[in-house]
Scaffold this motif. Structure first.
Motif, PDB file in Angstrom:
ATOM      1  N   LEU A   1      -6.826  -6.410   4.939  1.00  0.00           N
ATOM      2  CA  LEU A   1      -6.147  -7.381   5.782  1.00  0.00           C
ATOM      3  C   LEU A   1      -4.639  -7.376   5.531  1.00  0.00           C
ATOM      4  O   LEU A   1      -3.844  -7.467   6.468  1.00  0.00           O
ATOM      5  CB  LEU A   1      -6.735  -8.772   5.557  1.00  0.00           C
ATOM      6  CG  LEU A   1      -8.156  -8.965   6.050  1.00  0.00           C
ATOM      7  CD1 LEU A   1      -8.703 -10.312   5.610  1.00  0.00           C
ATOM      8  CD2 LEU A   1      -8.232  -8.826   7.558  1.00  0.00           C
TER       9      LEU A   1
ATOM     10  N   GLY B   1      -3.188  -4.332   7.124  1.00  0.00           N
ATOM     11  CA  GLY B   1      -3.169  -4.529   8.570  1.00  0.00           C
ATOM     12  C   GLY B   1      -2.009  -5.392   9.016  1.00  0.00           C
ATOM     13  O   GLY B   1      -1.331  -5.086  10.004  1.00  0.00           O
ATOM     14  N   LEU B   2      -1.751  -6.476   8.302  1.00  0.00           N
ATOM     15  CA  LEU B   2      -0.611  -7.325   8.656  1.00  0.00           C
ATOM     16  C   LEU B   2       0.708  -6.603   8.439  1.00  0.00           C
ATOM     17  O   LEU B   2       1.651  -6.743   9.230  1.00  0.00           O
ATOM     18  CB  LEU B   2      -0.654  -8.628   7.857  1.00  0.00           C
ATOM     19  CG  LEU B   2      -1.763  -9.590   8.251  1.00  0.00           C
ATOM     20  CD1 LEU B   2      -1.769 -10.809   7.335  1.00  0.00           C
ATOM     21  CD2 LEU B   2      -1.614 -10.019   9.695  1.00  0.00           C
TER      22      LEU B   2
ATOM     23  N   ALA C   1       1.091  -4.175  11.280  1.00  0.00           N
ATOM     24  CA  ALA C   1       1.440  -4.903  12.500  1.00  0.00           C
ATOM     25  C   ALA C   1       2.911  -5.271  12.504  1.00  0.00           C
ATOM     26  O   ALA C   1       3.609  -5.117  13.515  1.00  0.00           O
ATOM     27  CB  ALA C   1       0.568  -6.152  12.630  1.00  0.00           C
ATOM     28  N   HIS C   2       3.415  -5.742  11.369  1.00  0.00           N
ATOM     29  CA  HIS C   2       4.829  -6.122  11.269  1.00  0.00           C
ATOM     30  C   HIS C   2       5.737  -4.905  11.452  1.00  0.00           C
ATOM     31  O   HIS C   2       6.727  -4.960  12.192  1.00  0.00           O
ATOM     32  CB  HIS C   2       5.098  -6.789   9.934  1.00  0.00           C
ATOM     33  CG  HIS C   2       6.532  -7.098   9.704  1.00  0.00           C
ATOM     34  ND1 HIS C   2       7.196  -8.085  10.386  1.00  0.00           N
ATOM     35  CD2 HIS C   2       7.452  -6.526   8.890  1.00  0.00           C
ATOM     36  CE1 HIS C   2       8.454  -8.109  10.001  1.00  0.00           C
ATOM     37  NE2 HIS C   2       8.634  -7.172   9.087  1.00  0.00           N
TER      38      HIS C   2
ATOM     39  N   ALA D   1       1.548  -5.638  17.868  1.00  0.00           N
ATOM     40  CA  ALA D   1       1.258  -6.116  16.514  1.00  0.00           C
ATOM     41  C   ALA D   1      -0.007  -6.976  16.494  1.00  0.00           C
ATOM     42  O   ALA D   1      -0.811  -6.883  15.561  1.00  0.00           O
ATOM     43  CB  ALA D   1       2.442  -6.905  15.970  1.00  0.00           C
ATOM     44  N   SER D   2      -0.193  -7.789  17.515  1.00  0.00           N
ATOM     45  CA  SER D   2      -1.401  -8.620  17.585  1.00  0.00           C
ATOM     46  C   SER D   2      -2.653  -7.770  17.713  1.00  0.00           C
ATOM     47  O   SER D   2      -3.666  -8.031  17.059  1.00  0.00           O
ATOM     48  CB  SER D   2      -1.311  -9.583  18.766  1.00  0.00           C
ATOM     49  OG  SER D   2      -0.228 -10.459  18.596  1.00  0.00           O
TER      50      SER D   2
ATOM     51  N   ALA E   1      -3.350  -6.189  14.323  1.00  0.00           N
ATOM     52  CA  ALA E   1      -3.879  -7.157  13.370  1.00  0.00           C
ATOM     53  C   ALA E   1      -5.346  -7.469  13.647  1.00  0.00           C
ATOM     54  O   ALA E   1      -6.156  -7.542  12.720  1.00  0.00           O
ATOM     55  CB  ALA E   1      -3.038  -8.436  13.411  1.00  0.00           C
TER      56      ALA E   1
ATOM     57  N   PHE F   1      -7.502  -4.481  12.515  1.00  0.00           N
ATOM     58  CA  PHE F   1      -7.683  -4.453  11.056  1.00  0.00           C
ATOM     59  C   PHE F   1      -8.621  -5.567  10.603  1.00  0.00           C
ATOM     60  O   PHE F   1      -9.386  -5.393   9.660  1.00  0.00           O
ATOM     61  CB  PHE F   1      -6.334  -4.549  10.339  1.00  0.00           C
ATOM     62  CG  PHE F   1      -5.724  -3.220  10.038  1.00  0.00           C
ATOM     63  CD1 PHE F   1      -5.984  -2.569   8.848  1.00  0.00           C
ATOM     64  CD2 PHE F   1      -4.872  -2.609  10.945  1.00  0.00           C
ATOM     65  CE1 PHE F   1      -5.431  -1.340   8.564  1.00  0.00           C
ATOM     66  CE2 PHE F   1      -4.304  -1.372  10.677  1.00  0.00           C
ATOM     67  CZ  PHE F   1      -4.592  -0.739   9.482  1.00  0.00           C
ATOM     68  N   TYR F   2      -8.576  -6.714  11.274  1.00  0.00           N
ATOM     69  CA  TYR F   2      -9.510  -7.797  10.944  1.00  0.00           C
ATOM     70  C   TYR F   2     -10.948  -7.356  11.196  1.00  0.00           C
ATOM     71  O   TYR F   2     -11.827  -7.558  10.352  1.00  0.00           O
ATOM     72  CB  TYR F   2      -9.174  -9.045  11.766  1.00  0.00           C
ATOM     73  CG  TYR F   2     -10.228 -10.112  11.663  1.00  0.00           C
ATOM     74  CD1 TYR F   2     -10.322 -10.904  10.527  1.00  0.00           C
ATOM     75  CD2 TYR F   2     -11.129 -10.320  12.685  1.00  0.00           C
ATOM     76  CE1 TYR F   2     -11.301 -11.876  10.421  1.00  0.00           C
ATOM     77  CE2 TYR F   2     -12.108 -11.284  12.589  1.00  0.00           C
ATOM     78  CZ  TYR F   2     -12.183 -12.066  11.457  1.00  0.00           C
ATOM     79  OH  TYR F   2     -13.156 -13.016  11.351  1.00  0.00           O
TER      80      TYR F   2
END
Length: 132
Positions: free
Chosen positions: A23, A26-27, A30-31, A58-59, A62, A65-66
């Motif tokens: 996670l 993934g964040l 995304a960033h 990015a959303s 994310a 990846f979630y």
């Protein structure tokens, strides 16, 4: 065999450490992708549209990846994306979160002041004429 290896991973509370790492990665991805898209597209499309496209990408990253972390490490279905109305709930959560973080926090720290909704309104002219 793979299930046994994943079950042997340490966990903090209910979340396995590997799931937390996925996670976090993934964040971070995304960033970084949002920043790259904004930097690459700001010239041709303008900064506002480039930022919007970057945040949408990015959303999506994310959420992917979630899903990966929940299905691979948590070995369960991502029930958050099932049933009627999940898309409406996701969109309303994103909009509400954007409003809360983008407007309320900026207003609380004094970085945002509402002076009117229309730049040609009388309230805006009065404030501008008075030097406020």
């Amino acid at each position: 065999m793979e299930q046994q290896a994943l079950a042997a991973l340490p966990s903090i509370g209910r979340m396995p450490v590997l799931q937390g790492i996925i996670l976090f990665v993934g964040l971070f991805a995304a960033h970084v992708s949002a920043s790259l898209v904004k930097a690459l597209l700001a010239g041709p499309l303008g900064p506002a549209l480039a930022a919007t496209i970057g945040y949408v990408i990015a959303s999506v990253i994310a959420v992917c990846f979630y899903l990966l972390a929940v299905r691979l490490v948590g070995t369960r279905q991502a029930s958050d994306f099932e049933g009627p109305g999940w898309l409406r709930e996701l969109i309303s959560g994103v909009v509400l979160g954007t409003l809360l973080m983008g407007v309320a926090v900026a207003w609380a720290f004094g970085a945002y002041t509402v002076i009117g909704f229309n730049p040609h309104s009388q309230a805006g002219r009065l404030r501008r004429d008075r030097g406020l």
